[in-house]
Design a protein around this motif. Structure first.
Motif, PDB file in Angstrom:
ATOM      1  N   VAL A  24       0.686  -1.192   0.117  1.00 19.22           N
ATOM      2  CA  VAL A  24      -0.030   0.049  -0.110  1.00 19.22           C
ATOM      3  C   VAL A  24       0.900   1.269  -0.197  1.00 19.22           C
ATOM      4  CG1 VAL A  24      -1.703   1.454   1.267  1.00 19.22           C
ATOM      5  CG2 VAL A  24      -1.795  -1.192   1.190  1.00 19.22           C
ATOM      6  N   ASP A  30      -4.455   9.171   2.251  1.00 18.23           N
ATOM      7  CA  ASP A  30      -3.722   8.546   3.363  1.00 18.23           C
ATOM      8  C   ASP A  30      -4.124   9.012   4.557  1.00 18.23           C
ATOM      9  OD1 ASP A  30      -2.026   7.702   1.362  1.00 18.23           O
ATOM     10  OD2 ASP A  30      -1.104   9.882   1.142  1.00 18.23           O
ATOM     11  N   CYS A  53      -3.043  -0.144  -6.820  1.00 11.74           N
ATOM     12  CA  CYS A  53      -2.718  -0.667  -5.484  1.00 11.74           C
ATOM     13  C   CYS A  53      -4.078  -0.151  -4.624  1.00 11.74           C
ATOM     14  CB  CYS A  53      -1.269  -0.311  -5.075  1.00 11.74           C
ATOM     15  SG  CYS A  53      -0.954   1.530  -4.494  1.00 11.74           S
ATOM     16  N   TRP A  54      -3.903  -0.854  -3.598  1.00 12.95           N
ATOM     17  CA  TRP A  54      -5.080  -0.079  -2.454  1.00 12.95           C
ATOM     18  C   TRP A  54      -4.520   1.365  -2.000  1.00 12.95           C
ATOM     19  CZ3 TRP A  54      -9.699  -2.365  -0.278  1.00 12.95           C
ATOM     20  CH2 TRP A  54     -10.055  -3.420  -0.755  1.00 12.95           C
ATOM     21  N   LYS A  55      -5.385   2.103  -1.448  1.00 16.53           N
ATOM     22  CA  LYS A  55      -5.254   3.402  -0.865  1.00 16.53           C
ATOM     23  C   LYS A  55      -5.433   2.875   0.517  1.00 16.53           C
ATOM     24  CE  LYS A  55      -4.795   4.878  -5.146  1.00 16.53           C
ATOM     25  NZ  LYS A  55      -4.797   3.870  -6.164  1.00 16.53           N
ATOM     26  N   LYS A  56      -4.485   3.619   1.579  1.00 16.80           N
ATOM     27  CA  LYS A  56      -4.954   3.302   2.904  1.00 16.80           C
ATOM     28  C   LYS A  56      -6.416   3.823   3.368  1.00 16.80           C
ATOM     29  CE  LYS A  56      -2.621   4.287   7.345  1.00 16.80           C
ATOM     30  NZ  LYS A  56      -1.428   4.925   8.024  1.00 16.80           N
ATOM     31  N   ASN A  87       2.828  -0.620   5.074  1.00 12.83           N
ATOM     32  CA  ASN A  87       1.547  -1.010   4.879  1.00 12.83           C
ATOM     33  C   ASN A  87       1.392  -1.875   3.641  1.00 12.83           C
ATOM     34  OD1 ASN A  87       0.371   0.958   6.890  1.00 12.83           O
ATOM     35  ND2 ASN A  87       1.448   2.297   5.683  1.00 12.83           N
ATOM     36  N   VAL A 115      -1.476  -5.004   1.979  1.00 17.84           N
ATOM     37  CA  VAL A 115      -2.943  -5.806   1.945  1.00 17.84           C
ATOM     38  C   VAL A 115      -2.497  -7.107   1.847  1.00 17.84           C
ATOM     39  CG1 VAL A 115      -4.950  -6.361   0.404  1.00 17.84           C
ATOM     40  CG2 VAL A 115      -4.348  -3.929   0.983  1.00 17.84           C
TER      41      VAL A 115
END
Length: 505
Positions: free
Chosen positions: A3, A166, A186-189, A222, A224
């Motif tokens: 992440v 974020d 990618c995933w965002k926080k 971070n 996932v």
């Protein structure tokens, strides 16, 4: 899956442009093709696409998307704040390409109030991307407020407009509430926390071919939990093995009226592969446990509550489900922790007992696993303003006490003593029932006993728990599924894992 922050993602874009024969506008085209591919495949019955575009690169994605969808046979209407206003360089290129086509109208936000949003309309949000650093204002705030009132299917490009990537804004801002977020790479926080993730709907990660070297070399704390990580962790059962190969688990759980918690944790440990399983419980639970879990061995720890936890170095303890916080149980648990130095799994009332005195935290053996839900975490470490602050405090405490922390949430977080965070994306609201946490205690103790490291046991454990819950929800529904249904689907999950392992051979 790593992440990355919004800044890291911008650098990833730049790295790709610098290290491939691709320009920024070509990269935008690549992203828009991926968006159009997903939408055309999944929105076949909704032919009218209404795209709201900002004047930056997220808006540029939307403008290119409108053109591509139109070429695929969809009706496309575009809204911008000011059709004659200033746009970013790449957005300007795509605005010109759009205007070269007949059949697509470019309208002002002011016209949105009179637009006919019928039941075949899909609203696509391409107003702001990950670069947003402040709440929406002015015309953008007004148009998002208007769109949030519409009942059409809604899709956001990369991130819902108004949502930071974020962090969390201090005041309650206006944010586009979408059904689907088609995010890049990618995933965002912010997708992974309850206060912010509720705006993102179902998150779909689209691979737009950003440079693999950056992904490999760029560091983050971070992650996932994805299937690749799970397939790297999972260890298939070996043919030439025996019960001693897979370790010994001791579940310490239950009190008068709460023997069911001990049953769930015990059955969970058995069904996830522990070689030998013992259950320390009060005498009042003897017949229940022997009938419901005949494969486990019973150890009497008291009459109506556990007062004697024993202490054996060759077993992994899972302690807490249904334990109660009676004075005698508290005394017995604290005495156990003073003399037991191997990692244990602590949950529920074990954590509530420890939280009565902050000095008790020092008794938790190093590399143990604790599994607090938000209220249990608050009792242990104090209150926080939101889940972002809670996670930050959890990282500090995991390092301080050298323990693994499983923070239960919609996207449960595994926090390691090194400060790394692994977000779990399996599971569903069907787990929001008493007994679900008892199952997780059994899983984690079982995996530790089988020789998984603390980190890998936590990662695999929360993923397996969630994946089994997803299969149970498919069969029984989120409303009707029970924790016992989750346990009964463990075998289906292990079948999936073993098939993946066979492919890797």
């Amino acid at each position: 899956m790593k992440v990355f922050t919004a800044e890291q993602i911008r650098y990833w874009d730049q790295f790709t442009i610098s290290n491939e024969p691709v320009s920024s506008v070509q990269l935008m085209e690549r992203a828009s093709e991926a968006l159009a591919g997903w939408i055309s495949e999944n929105c076949k019955n909704h032919k009218k696409m209404v795209i709201f575009c900002g004047n930056g690169n997220n808006g540029g994605d939307g403008l290119a998307l409108g053109r591509i969808l139109y070429m695929k046979g969809f009706d496309a209407d575009i809204f911008v704040q000011n059709p004659k206003g200033k746009f970013s360089d790449d957005a300007s290129v795509n605005l010109k390409r759009l205007r070269d086509l007949s059949g697509i109208s470019v309208r002002d936000f002011n016209e949105a109030g009179q637009y006919n949003f019928d039941n075949r309309t899909v609203i696509i949000d391409a107003l702001f991307g990950t670069g947003l650093s402040r709440p929406l204002e002015g015309a953008y705030k007004q148009v998002v407020d208007l769109l949030n009132q519409k009942s059409c299917i809604k899709i956001s490009v990369d991130i819902p407009s108004g949502l930071p990537a974020d962090e969390i804004f201090e005041k309650e801002p206006i944010i586009f509430k979408t059904d689907y977020t088609l995010s890049f790479q990618c995933w965002k926080k912010s997708f992974l926390h309850p206060e912010t993730g509720r705006y993102a709907g179902k998150v779909i990660i689209l691979d737009i071919g950003l440079h693999a070297q950056y992904l490999e070399s760029e560091t983050t704390e971070n992650f996932v939990i994805d299937e690749k990580l799970i397939s790297d962790i999972f260890k298939p059962r070996q043919d030439f093995s025996h019960k001693g190969t897979y370790g010994k688990v001791t579940i310490a759980a239950g009190s008068y009226g709460k023997i069911g918690a001990a049953v769930l944790a015990t059955r969970s440990a058995l069904k996830t592969g522990a070689g030998l399983t013992f259950t320390i419980a009060p005498e009042c639970g003897y017949e229940i446990l022997q009938i419901s879990c005949p494969e486990a061995m019973f150890i009497e720890g008291g009459s109506k509550m556990i007062t004697d936890f024993g202490s054996e170095d060759t077993t992994v303890y899972g302690i807490g489900p249904g334990l109660g916080t009676h004075e005698e149980t508290e005394k017995g648990l604290l005495e156990f922790l003073k003399k037991h130095h191997n990692p244990v799994v602590l949950d529920a009332d074990a954590l509530n007992i420890i939280s009565k005195n902050q000095t008790n935290l020092n008794l938790i053996p190093k590399y143990s696993v604790i599994t607090p839900h938000p209220k249990e975490f608050e009792r242990l470490f104090g209150s926080t303003e939101n889940s972002f602050a809670r996670l930050k405090l959890a990282r500090e405490k995991a390092k301080e006490f050298n323990i693994y922390m499983v923070l239960k949430d919609h996207h449960t977080q595994v926090v390691t003593p090194e400060g790394n965070i692994f977000y779990n994306i399996t599971g569903n609201s069907g787990l929001a029932k008493g007994g679900s946490g008892d199952i997780l205690t059994g899983i984690l103790a079982s995996l530790l006993a089988q020789g998984y490291s603390g980190e890998n046991a936590c990662i695999l454990g929360v993923w397996l728990h969630g994946r089994a819950a997803d299969l149970a929800a498919e069969k029984y529904s989120k409303e009707s599924m029970l924790p016992t249904d989750v346990i009964n689907t463990f075998g289906d999950v292990f079948e999936e894992l073993n098939k993946i392992a066979q492919v890797k051979l």
